[in-house]
Design a protein around this motif. Structure first.
Motif, PDB file in Angstrom:
ATOM      1  N   GLU A 242      -9.799   3.179   1.290  1.00 57.42           N
ATOM      2  CA  GLU A 242      -9.353   3.385   2.674  1.00 57.42           C
ATOM      3  C   GLU A 242      -7.839   3.492   2.760  1.00 57.42           C
ATOM      4  N   LYS A 243      -7.123   2.636   2.022  1.00 58.65           N
ATOM      5  CA  LYS A 243      -5.663   2.575   2.128  1.00 58.65           C
ATOM      6  C   LYS A 243      -4.953   3.656   1.321  1.00 58.65           C
ATOM      7  N   THR A 244      -5.587   4.132   0.249  1.00 58.33           N
ATOM      8  CA  THR A 244      -4.888   5.055  -0.645  1.00 58.33           C
ATOM      9  C   THR A 244      -5.555   6.414  -0.805  1.00 58.33           C
ATOM     10  N   GLY A 245      -6.839   6.507  -0.498  1.00 61.43           N
ATOM     11  CA  GLY A 245      -7.565   7.743  -0.767  1.00 61.43           C
ATOM     12  C   GLY A 245      -7.966   7.880  -2.224  1.00 61.43           C
ATOM     13  N   GLN A 246      -7.656   6.850  -3.024  1.00 62.35           N
ATOM     14  CA  GLN A 246      -7.977   6.856  -4.456  1.00 62.35           C
ATOM     15  C   GLN A 246      -9.418   6.409  -4.670  1.00 62.35           C
ATOM     16  N   ARG A 247     -10.191   7.173  -5.415  1.00 67.63           N
ATOM     17  CA  ARG A 247     -11.558   6.782  -5.726  1.00 67.63           C
ATOM     18  C   ARG A 247     -11.543   5.650  -6.753  1.00 67.63           C
ATOM     19  N   VAL A 248     -12.261   4.579  -6.473  1.00 63.89           N
ATOM     20  CA  VAL A 248     -12.350   3.443  -7.397  1.00 63.89           C
ATOM     21  C   VAL A 248     -13.565   3.641  -8.298  1.00 63.89           C
ATOM     22  N   VAL A 249     -13.319   3.733  -9.595  1.00 62.61           N
ATOM     23  CA  VAL A 249     -14.409   3.960 -10.550  1.00 62.61           C
ATOM     24  C   VAL A 249     -14.535   2.841 -11.566  1.00 62.61           C
TER      25      VAL A 249
ATOM     26  N   TRP B 228       0.821  -1.210   0.000  1.00 62.84           N
ATOM     27  CA  TRP B 228       0.000   0.000   0.000  1.00 62.84           C
ATOM     28  C   TRP B 228       0.856   1.262   0.000  1.00 62.84           C
ATOM     29  N   GLU B 229       2.045   1.205   0.651  1.00 60.61           N
ATOM     30  CA  GLU B 229       2.907   2.386   0.666  1.00 60.61           C
ATOM     31  C   GLU B 229       3.390   2.712  -0.748  1.00 60.61           C
ATOM     32  N   HIS B 230       3.636   1.687  -1.558  1.00 58.49           N
ATOM     33  CA  HIS B 230       4.003   1.918  -2.951  1.00 58.49           C
ATOM     34  C   HIS B 230       2.820   2.507  -3.723  1.00 58.49           C
ATOM     35  N   ALA B 231       1.637   1.990  -3.455  1.00 62.30           N
ATOM     36  CA  ALA B 231       0.443   2.477  -4.145  1.00 62.30           C
ATOM     37  C   ALA B 231       0.237   3.963  -3.890  1.00 62.30           C
ATOM     38  N   VAL B 232       0.370   4.364  -2.637  1.00 61.78           N
ATOM     39  CA  VAL B 232       0.187   5.778  -2.289  1.00 61.78           C
ATOM     40  C   VAL B 232       1.236   6.643  -2.980  1.00 61.78           C
ATOM     41  N   GLU B 233       2.478   6.183  -2.963  1.00 62.59           N
ATOM     42  CA  GLU B 233       3.559   6.936  -3.607  1.00 62.59           C
ATOM     43  C   GLU B 233       3.297   7.099  -5.108  1.00 62.59           C
ATOM     44  N   MET B 234       2.835   6.037  -5.758  1.00 62.28           N
ATOM     45  CA  MET B 234       2.561   6.104  -7.195  1.00 62.28           C
ATOM     46  C   MET B 234       1.394   7.043  -7.491  1.00 62.28           C
TER      47      MET B 234
ATOM     48  N   SER C 299       2.445  10.574  -7.315  1.00 64.61           N
ATOM     49  CA  SER C 299       3.272  11.010  -8.442  1.00 64.61           C
ATOM     50  C   SER C 299       2.433  11.583  -9.581  1.00 64.61           C
ATOM     51  N   GLY C 300       1.128  11.282  -9.577  1.00 58.73           N
ATOM     52  CA  GLY C 300       0.256  11.721 -10.651  1.00 58.73           C
ATOM     53  C   GLY C 300       0.292  10.828 -11.878  1.00 58.73           C
ATOM     54  N   ARG C 301       1.105   9.757 -11.820  1.00 59.83           N
ATOM     55  CA  ARG C 301       1.264   8.871 -12.972  1.00 59.83           C
ATOM     56  C   ARG C 301       0.374   7.637 -12.901  1.00 59.83           C
ATOM     57  N   ILE C 302      -0.146   7.321 -11.715  1.00 56.53           N
ATOM     58  CA  ILE C 302      -0.832   6.051 -11.509  1.00 56.53           C
ATOM     59  C   ILE C 302      -2.181   6.239 -10.830  1.00 56.53           C
ATOM     60  N   SER C 303      -3.150   5.473 -11.312  1.00 56.34           N
ATOM     61  CA  SER C 303      -4.440   5.314 -10.638  1.00 56.34           C
ATOM     62  C   SER C 303      -4.548   3.855 -10.210  1.00 56.34           C
ATOM     63  N   ILE C 304      -5.027   3.623  -8.996  1.00 61.94           N
ATOM     64  CA  ILE C 304      -5.208   2.261  -8.499  1.00 61.94           C
ATOM     65  C   ILE C 304      -6.694   1.900  -8.572  1.00 61.94           C
ATOM     66  N   GLN C 305      -6.993   0.826  -9.299  1.00 57.50           N
ATOM     67  CA  GLN C 305      -8.362   0.363  -9.451  1.00 57.50           C
ATOM     68  C   GLN C 305      -8.446  -1.111  -9.070  1.00 57.50           C
ATOM     69  N   SER C 306      -9.617  -1.723  -9.174  1.00 57.83           N
ATOM     70  CA  SER C 306      -9.840  -3.054  -8.624  1.00 57.83           C
ATOM     71  C   SER C 306      -9.791  -4.168  -9.667  1.00 57.83           C
ATOM     72  N   HIS C 307      -9.080  -5.233  -9.287  1.00 54.17           N
ATOM     73  CA  HIS C 307      -9.077  -6.488 -10.057  1.00 54.17           C
ATOM     74  C   HIS C 307      -9.564  -7.622  -9.147  1.00 54.17           C
ATOM     75  N   SER C 308     -10.437  -7.283  -8.239  1.00 55.80           N
ATOM     76  CA  SER C 308     -11.068  -8.150  -7.243  1.00 55.80           C
ATOM     77  C   SER C 308     -10.337  -8.056  -5.905  1.00 55.80           C
ATOM     78  N   TYR C 309     -11.003  -8.529  -4.856  1.00 56.25           N
ATOM     79  CA  TYR C 309     -10.342  -8.620  -3.550  1.00 56.25           C
ATOM     80  C   TYR C 309      -9.497  -9.899  -3.494  1.00 56.25           C
ATOM     81  N   ASP C 310     -10.124 -11.033  -3.725  1.00 59.68           N
ATOM     82  CA  ASP C 310      -9.388 -12.306  -3.671  1.00 59.68           C
ATOM     83  C   ASP C 310     -10.072 -13.332  -4.575  1.00 59.68           C
TER      84      ASP C 310
END
Length: 226
Positions: free
Chosen positions: A206-213, A139-145, A148-159
């Motif tokens: 919750e972990k990144t503050g990134q809105r999942v769309v 998650w720390e890498h996700a937040v850093e990315m 940076s403005g270069r990355i959006s984190i979206q969902s490929h399922s929980y498990d």
């Protein structure tokens, strides 16, 4: 009418297809958005349909840049469809599946070099772990990315990114056989899928503050009309 055609291109033929893709877009009122889908960037292993070298990835980015494409996030596309934003003249979307650590170490520097951005569709339960051979970023890498403005984190399922043992159908596409030998009802199946989607979205936000769309499904090509 706006027609948006998603082209999920297999990595093995992506470099060949790219030239055709950027030169054969029909000249009409439609807006075509190529969507390039990757998995791993690895300079030590053998390239295949899921693995590409960093040099080849940079070649792809340069081809897009030379053809005049500008990358966007799915959130920007959603805003445009809702009438709240604009798109560049030649938009494109770059995505990565699963969330491997090499996306952090190799993809982000390349994106910075070519002033582009990408979305990573993560298997949420794998964050910061190494299931099997491949290490996933935390998650720390996700937040850093994201910062940076270069990355959006979206969902490929929980498990749920695996196959059902007895049917070999995708875990989110087929019904499970329960312990008593019965098969999930339609209601049980829908609840399981809904719970997976909901949990993955909640944890990413919750972990990144990134809105999942958006959610990465198992389909490779789709066309939307509105």
């Amino acid at each position: 009418m706006i027609r948006i055609k998603y082209l999920f291109v297999l990595i093995a033929v992506l470099f060949i297809c790219l030239t055709t893709l950027v030169s054969a877009v029909p000249k009409d009122t439609s807006t075509y958005i190529p969507v390039l889908m990757y998995h791993k960037i690895d300079d030590l292993g053998t390239p295949n349909t899921a693995v590409i070298t960093s040099d080849r990835f940079k070649e792809h980015l340069k081809s897009l840049q030379d053809a005049g494409y500008e990358t966007i996030f799915e959130s920007e596309l959603l805003e445009y469809l809702n009438g709240d934003g604009t798109l560049p003249e030649k938009p494109a979307i770059i995505t990565f599946d699963d969330g491997y650590l090499d996306n952090y170490t190799h993809a982000v520097p390349a994106l910075e070099q070519f002033d582009m951005k990408a979305s990573i569709y993560v298997i949420v339960s794998y964050r910061g772990t190494k299931p099997g051979w491949n290490e996933h970023f935390g998650w720390e890498h996700a937040v850093e990315m994201i910062d940076s403005g270069r990355i959006s984190i979206q969902s490929h399922s929980y498990d749920s990114h695996h196959l059902i043992d007895d049917t070999r159908i995708g875990y989110l596409k087929g019904k499970l056989t329960l312990e008593d030998g019965s098969v999930e009802t339609e209601g049980q199946y829908e609840a399981r899928v809904r719970n997976d989607f909901t949990l993955s979205k909640q944890l990413i936000e919750e972990k990144t503050g990134q809105r999942v769309v958006s959610f990465r499904s198992e389909e490779h090509t789709s066309e939307l009309q509105s």
